[in-house]
Design an enzyme around this catalytic site. Structure first.
Site, mmCIF file in Angstrom:
data_model
loop_
_atom_site.group_PDB
_atom_site.id
_atom_site.type_symbol
_atom_site.label_atom_id
_atom_site.label_comp_id
_atom_site.label_asym_id
_atom_site.label_seq_id
_atom_site.Cartn_x
_atom_site.Cartn_y
_atom_site.Cartn_z
ATOM 1 N N PRO A 139 0.770 -1.251 0.000
ATOM 2 C CA PRO A 139 0.000 0.000 0.000
ATOM 3 C C PRO A 139 0.803 1.304 0.000
ATOM 4 O O PRO A 139 0.831 2.048 0.975
ATOM 5 C CB PRO A 139 -0.847 -0.133 1.258
ATOM 6 C CG PRO A 139 -0.017 -0.964 2.171
ATOM 7 C CD PRO A 139 0.693 -1.948 1.278
ATOM 8 N N CYS A 140 1.412 1.597 -1.133
ATOM 9 C CA CYS A 140 2.173 2.840 -1.255
ATOM 10 C C CYS A 140 1.256 4.071 -1.246
ATOM 11 O O CYS A 140 1.717 5.176 -0.961
ATOM 12 C CB CYS A 140 3.028 2.826 -2.516
ATOM 13 S SG CYS A 140 2.151 2.417 -4.026
ATOM 14 N N HIS A 141 -0.036 3.869 -1.494
ATOM 15 C CA HIS A 141 -0.986 4.992 -1.466
ATOM 16 C C HIS A 141 -1.160 5.551 -0.053
ATOM 17 O O HIS A 141 -1.685 6.644 0.117
ATOM 18 C CB HIS A 141 -2.343 4.564 -2.041
ATOM 19 C CG HIS A 141 -2.986 3.436 -1.319
ATOM 20 N ND1 HIS A 141 -2.665 2.114 -1.582
ATOM 21 C CD2 HIS A 141 -3.914 3.420 -0.338
ATOM 22 C CE1 HIS A 141 -3.381 1.341 -0.791
ATOM 23 N NE2 HIS A 141 -4.150 2.104 -0.026
#
Length: 172
Positions: A139-141
């Site tokens: 989850p880089c968001h």
């Protein structure tokens, strides 16, 4: 030794998935997922990295598609897939930390750098986050600028905002 499923191959393979937030390509090699990219995003891989289009019955890509769609529908909290992203040892460290950010949580590039005991490495962390080949799954968001603003998301800021709304971080 466990026999391989007849449709499983060590060669790269991929599948296109239409999602509520746009088209994605998911890719695998052998028994592990190697990529989840929004169609035409920054850092989209070259065709040879994607390999051939996988048959519909490919068990790993079918599971990845089901989990991705369930996640985006709000029916799944996390992913349970074998992962094998390609990257440097530093990128691997950053991506491991990304997987530890809980759904509904966020952090900053500086926070990740401090977590790596490299407080001056926020820009390097940002580059590693941007190179994450497993968007959504890793989850880089959930990474924001120091001031809480939405910065640099390979799939586009609108996609980042949609994912954070889905996770309850942003109001709809």
């Amino acid at each position: 030794m466990t026999p391989q499923h007849p449709t499983t191959t060590a060669l790269p393979r991929h599948r296109r998935v239409d999602t509520p937030i746009g088209p994605y390509l998911i890719a695998a090699e052998g028994e592990a997922l190697t990529g989840v990219w929004r169609q035409d995003q920054a850092h989209f891989p070259r065709p040879e990295r994607l390999g051939e289009e996988a048959p519909a019955q490919d068990p790993l890509l079918a599971a990845a598609e089901r989990q991705l769609l369930a996640y985006l529908a709000g029916e799944r909290e996390a992913f349970d897939l074998p992962l094998s992203p390609r990257g440097t040892p530093f990128q691997q460290q950053v991506w491991k930390m990304l997987r530890e950010i809980p759904r509904g949580g966020t952090t900053t590039y500086g926070g990740l750098a401090r977590g790596l005991d490299r407080p001056r490495a926020a820009q390097a962390v940002g580059a590693a986050v941007g190179a994450n080949p497993l968007s959504i799954v890793v989850p880089c968001h959930r990474v924001l600028a120091a001031d809480g603003s939405m910065t640099g998301y390979a799939g586009g800021i609108e996609t980042k905002q949609a994912l954070l709304r889905l996770e309850g971080v942003l109001l709809a």
